[in-house]
Motif scaffolding. Structure first.
Motif, PDB file in Angstrom:
ATOM      1  N   VAL A  40       0.840  -1.199   0.000  1.00 23.86           N
ATOM      2  CA  VAL A  40       0.000   0.000   0.000  1.00 23.86           C
ATOM      3  C   VAL A  40       0.879   1.255   0.000  1.00 23.86           C
ATOM      4  O   VAL A  40       0.625   2.219  -0.734  1.00 23.86           O
ATOM      5  CB  VAL A  40      -0.943   0.015   1.214  1.00 23.86           C
ATOM      6  N   THR A  41       1.929   1.253   0.804  1.00 25.58           N
ATOM      7  CA  THR A  41       2.745   2.458   0.975  1.00 25.58           C
ATOM      8  C   THR A  41       3.525   2.821  -0.287  1.00 25.58           C
ATOM      9  O   THR A  41       3.851   3.996  -0.487  1.00 25.58           O
ATOM     10  CB  THR A  41       3.735   2.291   2.143  1.00 25.58           C
ATOM     11  N   SER A  43       2.494   2.290  -3.466  1.00 26.38           N
ATOM     12  CA  SER A  43       1.624   2.368  -4.638  1.00 26.38           C
ATOM     13  C   SER A  43       0.812   3.656  -4.606  1.00 26.38           C
ATOM     14  O   SER A  43       0.839   4.421  -3.643  1.00 26.38           O
ATOM     15  CB  SER A  43       0.692   1.154  -4.691  1.00 26.38           C
ATOM     16  N   SER A  44       0.063   3.894  -5.669  1.00 25.46           N
ATOM     17  CA  SER A  44      -0.820   5.057  -5.745  1.00 25.46           C
ATOM     18  C   SER A  44      -1.938   4.763  -6.730  1.00 25.46           C
ATOM     19  O   SER A  44      -1.891   3.771  -7.476  1.00 25.46           O
ATOM     20  CB  SER A  44      -0.038   6.303  -6.185  1.00 25.46           C
ATOM     21  N   GLU A  47      -3.788   1.237  -8.313  1.00 24.64           N
ATOM     22  CA  GLU A  47      -2.912   0.205  -7.745  1.00 24.64           C
ATOM     23  C   GLU A  47      -2.971   0.224  -6.224  1.00 24.64           C
ATOM     24  O   GLU A  47      -2.995  -0.824  -5.577  1.00 24.64           O
ATOM     25  CB  GLU A  47      -1.476   0.413  -8.222  1.00 24.64           C
ATOM     26  N   ARG A  48      -3.016   1.416  -5.639  1.00 28.60           N
ATOM     27  CA  ARG A  48      -3.124   1.500  -4.172  1.00 28.60           C
ATOM     28  C   ARG A  48      -4.481   0.987  -3.706  1.00 28.60           C
ATOM     29  O   ARG A  48      -4.566   0.276  -2.696  1.00 28.60           O
ATOM     30  CB  ARG A  48      -2.910   2.925  -3.682  1.00 28.60           C
ATOM     31  N   LYS A  49      -5.548   1.333  -4.414  1.00 28.50           N
ATOM     32  CA  LYS A  49      -6.873   0.840  -4.032  1.00 28.50           C
ATOM     33  C   LYS A  49      -6.899  -0.684  -4.031  1.00 28.50           C
ATOM     34  O   LYS A  49      -7.472  -1.307  -3.136  1.00 28.50           O
ATOM     35  CB  LYS A  49      -7.938   1.396  -4.977  1.00 28.50           C
ATOM     36  N   ALA A  51      -4.279  -2.626  -3.652  1.00 27.56           N
ATOM     37  CA  ALA A  51      -3.410  -3.076  -2.562  1.00 27.56           C
ATOM     38  C   ALA A  51      -4.128  -2.980  -1.222  1.00 27.56           C
ATOM     39  O   ALA A  51      -3.987  -3.862  -0.356  1.00 27.56           O
ATOM     40  CB  ALA A  51      -2.124  -2.245  -2.543  1.00 27.56           C
ATOM     41  N   ALA A 106      -7.792   7.225  -1.023  1.00 25.56           N
ATOM     42  CA  ALA A 106      -6.553   6.486  -0.791  1.00 25.56           C
ATOM     43  C   ALA A 106      -5.305   7.271  -1.167  1.00 25.56           C
ATOM     44  O   ALA A 106      -4.198   6.920  -0.730  1.00 25.56           O
ATOM     45  CB  ALA A 106      -6.587   5.156  -1.552  1.00 25.56           C
ATOM     46  N   ASP A 107      -5.433   8.304  -1.984  1.00 27.43           N
ATOM     47  CA  ASP A 107      -4.281   9.117  -2.369  1.00 27.43           C
ATOM     48  C   ASP A 107      -4.161  10.403  -1.559  1.00 27.43           C
ATOM     49  O   ASP A 107      -3.303  11.239  -1.839  1.00 27.43           O
ATOM     50  CB  ASP A 107      -4.355   9.470  -3.862  1.00 27.43           C
TER      51      ASP A 107
END
Length: 204
Positions: A40-41, A43-44, A47-49, A51, A106-107
């Motif tokens: 998670v840390t 990514s963005s 991709e973060r969602k 993760a 998430a961002d």
């Protein structure tokens, strides 16, 4: 549910015949959670969602398995109840942080601040389970029961498809579609996971 409790019965038989120790299972699953947190840390965006969804799916199953197979044994068996009760309180606090995280972009900076709190809580909780709860339970119950707890926790990995991080066959038909990792809230995953593990526990 009939006699077919798991679609992955072969894997379940392997677990039951060659059980890992409780501490080894805990350490392995906690290490996997740490790797998902790291994902998670770094990514963005989408991709973060994805993760985050991977992490929450696994945490929901992991915590539900502990709440079904490990904590109840500790609460009934150990003299130092605080070693178990403290872990239950920590899990409630983790669930509260996750619920708030699910309402954030998430961002956003707010998300990363609260995600840092979640990471800290997960790390502290994992250390306490390994160093306090598992050790205390191991001194209070026979080896056979310890192996039974470990095999229950291993069902977390039986129900996770490592290729897609989606839930695969289970006794309770997990409610979220395999292709929809972002549409199910942690609370629902947790409730349904508890029901699935409870079904297994009743048939053991």
């Amino acid at each position: 549910m009939g006699t077919c409790l798991l679609t992955h019965s072969t894997r379940l038989e392997e677990i039951m015949s060659s059980p890992e120790s409780l501490l080894r299972v805990l350490r392995r699953q906690h290490a996997h959670i740490a790797s998902l947190v790291f994902g998670v840390t770094i990514s963005s965006g989408q991709e973060r969602k994805n993760a985050v969804a991977d992490l929450l799916h696994y945490v929901a199953l992991h915590e539900s398995a502990e709440q079904t197979f490990m904590h109840p044994v500790g609460l009934k068996s150990v003299g130092d109840l605080a070693a178990v009760q403290g872990r239950v309180v920590e899990e409630r606090e983790i669930e509260a942080v996750i619920t708030h995280l699910e309402s954030l972009d998430a961002d956003s900076m707010d998300f990363m601040i609260y995600f840092g709190l979640l990471e800290e809580a997960l790390n502290g909780h994992a250390r306490a389970e390994e160093d306090l709860e598992a050790h205390t339970i191991s001194e209070a119950v026979p080896d056979e029961q310890m192996q039974s707890i470990a095999s229950g926790l291993e069902l977390v990995d039986v129900w996770m498809d490592p290729a897609t991080h989606s839930i695969v066959g289970s006794v309770a038909q997990m409610p979220w579609p395999r292709g929809d990792r972002n549409g199910v809230r942690f609370g629902e995953m947790h409730r349904k996971s508890l029901a699935a593990f409870g079904a297994v526990s009743r048939h053991r």
